[in-house]
Design an enzyme around this catalytic site. Structure first.
Site, PDB file in Angstrom:
ATOM      1  N   GLN A 242     -11.736   8.507  12.213  1.00 31.97           N
ATOM      2  CA  GLN A 242     -11.260   8.228  13.491  1.00 31.97           C
ATOM      3  C   GLN A 242     -11.826   6.749  14.194  1.00 31.97           C
ATOM      4  O   GLN A 242     -11.407   6.303  15.072  1.00 31.97           O
ATOM      5  CB  GLN A 242     -10.959   9.366  14.256  1.00 31.97           C
ATOM      6  CG  GLN A 242      -9.781  10.150  13.622  1.00 31.97           C
ATOM      7  CD  GLN A 242      -9.830  11.405  14.573  1.00 31.97           C
ATOM      8  OE1 GLN A 242      -9.948  12.376  14.425  1.00 31.97           O
ATOM      9  NE2 GLN A 242      -9.432  11.335  15.835  1.00 31.97           N
TER      10      GLN A 242
ATOM     11  N   ARG B 103      -7.138  17.182  19.503  1.00 34.56           N
ATOM     12  CA  ARG B 103      -5.862  16.699  20.275  1.00 34.56           C
ATOM     13  C   ARG B 103      -6.059  16.828  21.814  1.00 34.56           C
ATOM     14  O   ARG B 103      -5.157  16.932  22.496  1.00 34.56           O
ATOM     15  CB  ARG B 103      -4.408  16.936  19.907  1.00 34.56           C
ATOM     16  CG  ARG B 103      -3.218  15.918  20.083  1.00 34.56           C
ATOM     17  CD  ARG B 103      -2.098  16.561  19.632  1.00 34.56           C
ATOM     18  NE  ARG B 103      -1.017  15.356  19.723  1.00 34.56           N
ATOM     19  CZ  ARG B 103      -0.283  15.273  18.947  1.00 34.56           C
ATOM     20  NH1 ARG B 103       0.030  15.882  18.101  1.00 34.56           N
ATOM     21  NH2 ARG B 103       0.690  14.213  19.199  1.00 34.56           N
ATOM     22  N   CYS B 104      -7.152  16.429  22.295  1.00 38.08           N
ATOM     23  CA  CYS B 104      -7.362  16.416  23.692  1.00 38.08           C
ATOM     24  C   CYS B 104      -8.510  15.544  23.879  1.00 38.08           C
ATOM     25  O   CYS B 104      -9.319  15.441  23.245  1.00 38.08           O
ATOM     26  CB  CYS B 104      -7.567  17.813  24.286  1.00 38.08           C
ATOM     27  SG  CYS B 104      -9.117  18.589  23.989  1.00 38.08           S
TER      28      CYS B 104
ATOM     29  N   GLU C 283      -2.169  13.155  23.827  1.00 39.65           N
ATOM     30  CA  GLU C 283      -2.800  14.724  23.597  1.00 39.65           C
ATOM     31  C   GLU C 283      -2.285  15.468  25.069  1.00 39.65           C
ATOM     32  O   GLU C 283      -2.511  16.575  25.006  1.00 39.65           O
ATOM     33  CB  GLU C 283      -4.165  14.071  24.108  1.00 39.65           C
ATOM     34  CG  GLU C 283      -4.777  13.311  22.840  1.00 39.65           C
ATOM     35  CD  GLU C 283      -6.256  13.278  22.901  1.00 39.65           C
ATOM     36  OE1 GLU C 283      -6.946  13.007  23.933  1.00 39.65           O
ATOM     37  OE2 GLU C 283      -6.834  13.101  21.778  1.00 39.65           O
TER      38      GLU C 283
END
Ligand code: FAD
Lengths: 287, 806
Positions: B237, B384-385, B760
């Site tokens: 990522q 996802r945050c 997110e």
């Protein structure tokens, strides 16, 4: 998740398959749809040195009516069951249960023979076959024999199949016209085995239960016939008291393992509820 | 003008710029199975590596015998910690300032920990080899419960830290303590509580779970001995960060390292950090001189690479009797497993958990976080945050509901009463953040009106009565959640990773024919950057999005960036893109002025080119300017048309949203049905509404999974029992509820295009909505707080504990 090495065989007849299995002994396993066996091999929980693929044997696939019985070849897939008019017409509970097995991809490959021969208490077909009073045809080095589904299962992954024997077909007595049926399965999601499931086949007469058979999936190391639970509802109109009695009689024979689906107490509790709901729904279908 | 002249609307539409529901350009290859993922990389002579893993959660490694493994045909090498020590790589630094074993060095600290790396000519041989390595272990007592980590007699997990009383984030209180992080005014907060008319206190746990992208973590490392260069294809990522980390720890010159992140099948935070597989594959390639591939399987992914959450939050709110909050006090016990492998900005050991005051005007607050070691897999990453923001949102949103219950007040009303008001922005929170913009009341009221909230409450009251009368066995819950996120890490004044400021970047090169290529320091894992980045450029410089090629993930060509996670791409790289585009536009204006023979100031921008003010017929399109840039620039100007921007954001962005979940639960089986889920998101300026909707759908599905059953669970002996998708809840289309989406738009005042990021938000806001729905359903039976996950059996157990089932 990588299997060990193995040799692959594709015999063209039951006789050849039986011979291969007998000659190769313990290290050989029949391969049907592979949807129970291959995952075990990937985890190296099973490491057969030889796989005897049954797909090359023409006679093992198909569904036909034979008098009062429905004959299903071992290599008939769960998808084939769902497509069959014959099954839908004469033993509709088979369709209902097959639809609750995994997902279309698994059902395209997974076979009825593999499902009932595997001995996995989580599989749905074994309890159903016991409920329907089905028999299995086993062919081995000593010849062929017919065994009642109810006598087939001895423990988790442990059946009366002898070394070298293959299950070649399943014979299901067609239930009486007007029978009621239901397969109630509680699962966490598509693709999951039952937290608990119950199969019911019954007939009604004058608003009362005339005959009834109840099978249970995944609440014991083998599939179960809930005989006392069935007895408890015969002659009743499935009133609350009778249902309660049936559920507790069924729960009394359950001994599920605690797993991620829930603790023992929960799995038994919902097992009882599946019995209740299956009885109620089956009764509404009976004529 | 004749009929052929496109209208202004047609010209705008032709650009497919911001606000357009442009179809995702990357889907052409993805939907045809033509994506190019790491596992598609196949190099001549490539070898395969696989791990021997520990069956024990805690044990001493007495010996490792590779003799039989090396006899397996195709097995070339078995790498152990001893091998790695010769190149000083038995341990590696984590992004959180800790160190982590690459391969077991004397001890194993969690089940499935990497013990040895078998290298073979194919994947099958490697696995055969793995099964032949004999490891002798001496089991040690496992430490599973984080609440027992700091018991005086707790087993010592990290012998390497013996005698170290200070860690990366200050003093350590115990041999299993990692850090303590404190924020806020303790005295003022304590005073607020001693004066409080009403207070609540609850231990709210956010269980351990896992990002579980469908594509697991993997890499191919190829070392060229002649050139001394290492090329790594990997599921990264943040490819540039990986390059720098590899350079620092492997002592290879950074220009000799080429990192390529090809298509990625989902990341969700799992692919930010560095894992032992990467190091082992690189070392194996350096040792053998051949390319080495390492591909994690599902079990390895779920049980060994980074988990998320595992925060245990003792939460207190003080309030007045009429429901005005006066103080917030939170203590978090953070279970990091065997090594602190968070991927937070370096100075933030608990991420941005101090956003825990949420959307409410708390006059004072205090937060303390204690990080501890246990015998579990290391982490935890931001699933996802933005860093620990999901935990914070869950904490405050659950606690507000508990307070509402205590006050006998509707949870929506309590929120409306305590929201930060529109005129208070920019708002300085008690725990130190400056919220950029928001209009919470409007969003909340829109949610309540659209869903018919009042009518739903009425229905619930009736159902409760019916339940009490024994007419139904179903209970109904309404889960309200109003979240404020903090994303876009981040300003160099407070955000860095290993000393590198968390800017992001964009380089745009326009070609003579009016097309161009743009490269960024971010890396899409499914977010649709190839689509949306081109849309920003299209609007900014008037070139159709289709003419802009977007490229990410190759560190040789892309400008340095910190990657994609924490909803930072749009807030940071999105800003860099706009700024780079504006540089292009500025030069284009000079060229146009020269060609049109007017002063620059006499030109004005008009959709896709410049026109002379007051003379709308005299125009020069951006397309023509591109051509001119390569043959007739003004004297003294360099030819060409390209620009680079590195954007250091002045502040974070603060997206928010109002969610409502309507759920029915059968108390006898615990089976729930999500009857309705409404999600209103305010992410500021909306670049592509269709992509936003897709992001919200995906994030809500994850939130649903997490709240309703998805967990990484350990038994009391330290065995991880959720190692496959059979037991780790991954909802299919059948289980996934229908999502209703909505929006308001409150642009970020400091972002060049006003965008805040959305990827997110649905995970952050969704989890409390589901959990509040379950808790709300049970509240009339006397429940105050039921811990997640709310899977069937636990719902049944809640009902049973409350006496609702026999
Ligand atoms: C994700 C997933 C979910 C599933 N969920 C369910 C579910 O909910 N309910 C359910 O019932 N099943 C479920 N299954 C199992 C599936 O139905 C299998 O296909 C079935 O159990 C086995 O059939 P098979 O043809 O694939 O057998 P195989 O996997 O090929 O064989 C299974 C075993 O039976 C033996 N065997 C196979 N055929 C014969 C034969 N003719 N004679 C003797 N021995 C034989 C094999 O040697 C092997 O030991 C699931 C499978 C998957 C992958």
């Amino acid at each position: 998740m990588i299997p060990g090495s193995f040799s692959y065989h594709r015999p063209a007849s039951v006789a050849d398959a039986v011979k291969l299995l007998s000659d190769l002994g313990e290290d050989a396993r029949p391969l049907a749809g592979g949807h129970s066996l291959v995952p075990m091999m990937k985890l190296r929980l099973a490491s057969p040195a030889h796989l005897i693929d049954l797909h090359g044997i023409a006679g093992l696939k198909g569904i036909r009516r034979d008098g009062n019985n429905l004959l299903i070849g071992a290599m008939t897939t769960q998808h084939d069951l769902l497509e069959s008019q014959e099954v839908a017409g004469s033993v509709p509970i088979l369709c209902e249960a097959a639809l609750l097995i995994a997902d279309p991809q698994v059902r395209y490959r997974g076979t009825i023979g593999g499902n009932v021969a595997n001995g996995d208490p989580g599989n749905d077909m074994p309890a159903l076959m016991m409920t329907l009073g089905a028999t299995y045809r086993l062919e081995g080095p000593q010849g062929a024999r017919e065994v009642a589904a109810a006598d087939f299962y001895q423990g988790a992954y442990f059946t009366i199949l002898e070394p070298g024997e293959i299950l070649t077909s399943v014979s299901v007595p067609v239930p009486a016209a007007g029978h009621g049926y239901a397969y109630e399965k509680l699962k966490r999601k598509v693709g999951d085995y039952a937290t608990a499931a119950a199969a019911v086949v019954l007939t009604m007469a004058g608003g009362k239960v005339a005959t009834c058979t109840i099978g249970l999936t995944n609440v014991h190391e083998t599939p179960l016939l809930a005989v006392d639970a069935a007895k408890a509802v015969i002659g009743t109109s499935l009133d609350a008291a009778a249902l309660k009695k049936a559920a507790s009689a069924a729960e009394a024979i359950m001994s599920p393992a605690a797993d991620a689906r829930g603790p023992v107490e929960y799995r038994k509790h919902v097992g009882g509820i599946m019995v209740t709901r299956a009885l109620q729904r089956a009764a509404t279908k009976a004529t | 003008m004749n009929d052929m002249t496109p209208t202004r609307e047609q010209r705008t539409a032709a650009l497919e710029g911001m606000g357009c529901k442009r179809k995702r350009v990357e889907d052409v290859r993805f939907t045809q199975g033509k994506g190019n993922y790491v596992d598609d990389v196949k190099l001549p002579g490539m070898l395969h590596g696989d791990f021997v893993r520990s069956p024990h959660p805690h044990a001493r490694v007495k010996s490792i015998n590779s003799e039989e493994a090396l006899k397996v045909p195709g097995v070339l090498a078995v790498i152990t910690a001893e091998t790695l020590k010769t190149v000083n790589l038995a341990w590696m630094p984590t992004l959180a300032g800790d160190v982590q074993m690459v391969l077991a060095d004397g001890k194993v600290l969690f089940q499935n920990q990497e013990v040895a790396f078998v290298v073979a000519t194919d994947r099958y041989a490697a696995d055969d080899g793995v099964n032949k390595v004999v490891v002798e272990y001496e089991p040690l007592p496992p430490l599973v419960d984080p609440f027992k980590s700091m018991d005086p007699d707790a087993p010592v997990l990290r012998e390497d830290l013996a005698g170290k009383t200070t860690g990366a984030h200050g003093p350590r209180k115990h041999h299993n303590h990692i850090f303590e992080w404190k924020v806020g005014d303790k005295e003022l907060t304590d005073a607020a509580f001693s004066k409080a008319e009403v207070a609540i206190k609850e231990m709210i746990s956010y269980h351990r779970t896992h990002p579980s992208p469908l594509e697991t973590c993997q890499c191919v490392c190829s070392f060229d001995k002649v050139k001394g260069e290492l090329t790594i294809w990997g599921t990264f990522q943040a490819p540039h960060v990986i390059r720098t980390v590899v350079s620092l720890i492997a002592k290879l010159p950074e220009q000799k390292i080429h990192v390529i992140a090809p298509d990625i099948g989902g990341g969700f935070g799992n692919k930010v950090g560095a894992y032992p597989g990467y190091i082992c594959a690189a070392v194996a390639s350096i040792v053998t001189g051949k390319p080495v591939k390492w591909v994690e399987d599902r079990i390895e992914n779920l049980t060994a690479t980074s988990f998320a959450r595992d925060y245990h939050m003792t939460t207190e709110i003080a309030a007045t009797r009429d429901g005005k909050v006066t103080g917030l006090r939170v203590h978090v016990l953070a279970d990091h497993g065997a090594f602190d492998a968070c991927a937070d900005p370096s100075k933030w050991p608990a991420g941005f958990f101090n956003i825990v005051t949420g959307s409410y005007d708390f006059p004072t607050a205090h937060l303390a976080v204690d990080g501890v070691y246990t015998n579990k897999a290391p982490g935890g990453v931001a699933y996802r945050c933005s860093f620990r923001v999901t935990e914070a949102a869950y904490c405050i949103e659950r606690a507000m509901d508990i307070m509402a219950q205590k006050l006998n007040m509707d949870p929506a009303e309590l929120r409306l009463k305590n929201f930060i008001k529109p005129e208070q922005f920019p708002y300085h929170s008690a725990l130190g953040w400056e919220y950029d913009s928001g209009d919470y009341h409007t969003a909340m009221r829109k949610m309540m009106e659209t869903t018919g909230y009042a009518a739903l409450r009425k229905e619930q009251a009736e159902k409760r009565e019916a339940f009490r009368r024994g007419e139904t066995r179903e209970i109904m819950g309404l889960g309200v959640s109003f979240f404020t996120e903090i994303v876009g890490a981040g300003p160099s004044k407070n955000c860095d990773i290993l000393g590198i400021a968390m800017f992001d970047s964009c380089e745009i090169r326009m070609h003579p024919t009016g097309a161009g290529i743009a490269r960024m320091g971010t890396k899409s894992q499914g977010q649709g950057h190839e689509t949306t980045w081109a849309q920003i450029i299209a609007t900014e410089i008037g070139i159709p999005a289709d003419n802009i090629q977007v490229e990410e993930g190759n560190t040789d060509t892309a400008p340095y960036g910190l990657g994609t996670y924490g909803s930072r791409s749009t807030p940071v790289a999105g800003a860099a893109i706009a700024m780079a585009a504006r540089k292009i536009k500025a030069k284009a204006q000079m060229i146009a002025a020269y060609k049109l023979e007017v002063h620059e100031d006499d030109l004005e921008w008009d959709i896709d080119g410049f026109r002379v003010k007051g003379l709308p017929e005299r125009t020069m399109s951006m397309k023509d300017i591109c051509w001119a840039a390569y043959n007739s620039v003004p004297p003294g100007m360099e030819p060409g048309l390209e620009a680079v921007s590195y954007y250091d954001p002045p502040n974070m962005t603060y997206p928010f949203g109002a969610y409502l979940c309507v759920m029915d639960i059968d108390v006898d089986t615990g089976v729930y049905k999500v009857r309705r889920f409404y999600a209103l998101d305010d992410c500021g300026t909306r670049i592509n509404p269709m992509i936003i909707e897709g992001q919200v759908h995906g994030g809500l599905t994850e939130a649903f999974a997490i709240a309703m059953g998805q967990e990484i669970r350990y038994d009391d002996d330290g065995n991880v029992v959720t190692g496959s998708f059979m037991d780790f809840f991954m909802p299919t289309a059948v289980e996934t509820p229908h999502w209703e989406t909505d929006f308001t738009v409150t642009p970020s005042p400091h972002h060049p295009i006003g965008a805040k990021g959305v990827g997110e938000s649905p995970n952050v806001g969704g989890v409390p909505a589901f959990s509040n729905a379950v808790n709300d359903a049970f509240s009339f039976l006397g429940a105050t707080h039921i811990q997640m996950p709310h899977d069937y059996w636990r719902n049944w157990k809640a009902a049973k504990d409350l006496g609702a089932v026999a």
